[in-house]
Enzyme design. Structure first.
Site, PDB file in Angstrom:
ATOM      1  CB  SER A 101      34.866  28.516  60.620  1.00 21.98           C
ATOM      2  OG  SER A 101      34.833  27.125  60.762  1.00 21.98           O
ATOM      3  CG  ASP A 242      35.246  24.686  64.010  1.00 20.76           C
ATOM      4  OD1 ASP A 242      34.360  24.169  64.718  1.00 20.76           O
ATOM      5  OD2 ASP A 242      35.004  25.197  62.903  1.00 20.76           O
ATOM      6  CG  ASP A 244      31.807  27.815  63.226  1.00 19.07           C
ATOM      7  OD1 ASP A 244      32.765  27.007  63.236  1.00 19.07           O
ATOM      8  OD2 ASP A 244      31.068  27.974  62.239  1.00 19.07           O
ATOM      9  CG  ASP A 246      31.144  24.191  61.609  1.00 15.88           C
ATOM     10  OD1 ASP A 246      32.244  24.261  62.191  1.00 15.88           O
ATOM     11  OD2 ASP A 246      30.946  24.651  60.473  1.00 15.88           O
TER      12      ASP A 246
HETATM   13 MG    MG Z   1      33.559  25.766  61.683  1.00 14.58          MG
END
Ligand code: MG
Length: 455
Positions: A101, A242, A244, A246
């Site tokens: 992340s 960020d 990844d 999300d």
């Molecule tokens: Mg993340």
């Protein structure tokens, strides 16, 4: 209310397992987790990863573990976590994402995705850990091991899924800047905003797990180059993710970082317009969410801190027949129940375009028009969390208290949260009010209560 689990997780944190590569995070550990996941969730699983240098080695271990226990594997390659969650929800029995992340490049991790696209809950995460620690896996013989295929283009379904949730062509005439931070967003956010007819400029759009441009955490300091670009090209906004993707954060048209609670409030306005219902968010979120919600006849339901608690509370309320319209955290992680039950940075990008096209005002104006908010934040390194919470609970007993995670005290003109960290001997204190005077006064009351214990 959803409470923190009774039995403590040892490997899994708030969002999966994370660790430094070569220390906790090794191919051996990932393979064991994957064997446990495959034993508990047999069938065909999708896997994917972010851009980290350790990603190829660790995803190979995940695939080996899954196939060893008889699962078939579909490798979706590099993509955002919400991209894999969407693909799993549409097609597969479960999934594994190899990502850390927002953590720096030396970290990597594992997120386990259920067939409905949600992140695995605490009870099942503990069951995975039990399998990992006891080594009880059902490894198959030669006739039953799984197979593998590659499907890097499945991510296009996610892009199209996001685009389908907002009116066609709403980005016409809008210039946007995207900072993918060399992370997984490079595959999706530009595609989403281009399909909405935005004029898209990108920086740090090359995948690079050394993260040479900025930390995967999209902080205000790290986004200064993008802020300059937003101003120089006259963009409507800049968006950064960020590692990844999300989460999403924004730079407004004047080059200013949009604090994430303000982002949440603005996007809530776009999502909730014309709807009555419930917005779900952790007790740590700004009261701006309640204020914007009430403009749209929406109320707020508070959960423990952590996106999986928010997502699962949204599901639970909907199962009870309650009208849940939106959810999210004050860190740029927003959840769109019409789309999927997880934080989704690509969907947040599309929704910002939707907001600006609906309001026909500059993002800077919308930010400045939000109700005033002053938030004070403190952290105390202490192992006396229980004593502190007991003292606060006693002193403020006549106030409205929410004890779902730490203690949140709500007053008409201010609120405060005192909450122990789940992972370290640390207690956090947040106080928010419309004015600094009121916030400071409340802060003094709380300090008077806790300082004797801390000293
Ligand atoms: Mg993340």
């Amino acid at each position: 209310m959803i409470m923190a689990e009774a039995k403590k997780k040892q490997l899994f944190g708030t969002n999966g397992v994370r660790g430094v590569v070569g220390e906790l995070m090794t191919p051996e550990l990932v393979m064991k987790i994957a064997m446990a996941v495959g034993s508990m969730r047999p069938g065909t699983l999708a896997v994917g990863r972010d851009t980290r240098t350790s990603g190829p080695a660790l995803i190979a271990a995940a695939k080996a573990g899954l196939m060893a226990v008889g699962c078939n594997v579909v490798d979706c390659g590099i993509l955002p976590t919400p991209g894999l969650q969407y693909i799993v929800k549409e097609h597969f029995d479960a999934g594994i994402v190899i990502t850390a992340s927002h953590n720096p490049g030396e970290y990597n991790g594992v997120k386990v995705i259920e067939s409905d696209g949600t992140e695995m809950d605490d009870d099942n995460s503990i069951a995975i850990e039990d399998h990992v620690f006891s080594g009880t896996f059902s490894a198959k013989g030669w006739e039953a091991v799984g197979n593998e295929r590659s499907a890097p283009d499945l991510v296009q379904e996610y892009v199209e899924g996001v685009v389908s949730k907002v009116p066609a062509g709403i980005g016409e005439g809008m210039t946007v800047v995207i900072d993918a931070g060399c992370g997984a967003a490079y595959r999706t956010t530009a595609a989403i905003l281009s399909q909405l007819k935005c004029r898209v400029l990108t920086i740090n759009a090359q995948p690079d797990g050394r993260f040479p441009a900025r930390n995967p955490e999209p902080s205000e300091e790290g986004l200064a180059p993008m802020a300059d670009l937003v101003c120089s090209v006259g963009a409507a906004f800049g968006i950064a993710h960020d590692g990844d993707a999300d989460r999403a954060v924004f730079i407004d048209n004047k080059g200013r970082f949009v604090e994430e609670n303000k982002e949440f409030a603005l996007i809530a306005d776009a999502v909730c317009t014309g709807k009555s219902g419930i917005i779900v968010t952790p007790v740590s979120s700004s009261r701006l969410i309640e204020q914007i919600g009430s403009r749209n006849t929406c109320t707020v339901d508070y959960t423990a801190v952590g996106s999986i608690y928010v997502a699962r509370r949204m599901r639970a309320l909907l199962d009870e027949g309650k009208p849940v319209v939106f959810g999210g955290e004050g860190n740029g992680g927003l959840i769109y129940p019409d789309h999927q039950f997880c934080r989704d940075g690509g969907m947040t990008a599309a929704m910002m375009v939707h907001l600006l096209s609906m309001k026909k005002q500059a993002l800077s104006t919308l930010v400045d028009d939000l109700p005033p908010s002053v938030m004070l934040k403190h952290k105390f390194h202490t192992d006396k969390a229980k004593l502190l919470l007991d003292a606060v609970n006693k002193k403020f007993a006549s106030d409205m208290i929410n004890a779902v995670d730490g203690i949140r005290i709500d007053r008409p003109d201010a609120w405060a949260l005192i909450r122990p960290s789940g992972t370290e001997p640390l207690v956090r204190l947040y106080i928010e009010s419309a004015t600094e005077v009121v916030a400071k006064k409340f802060e003094t009351e709380i300090f008077d209560c806790i300082n004797p214990i801390l000293s």
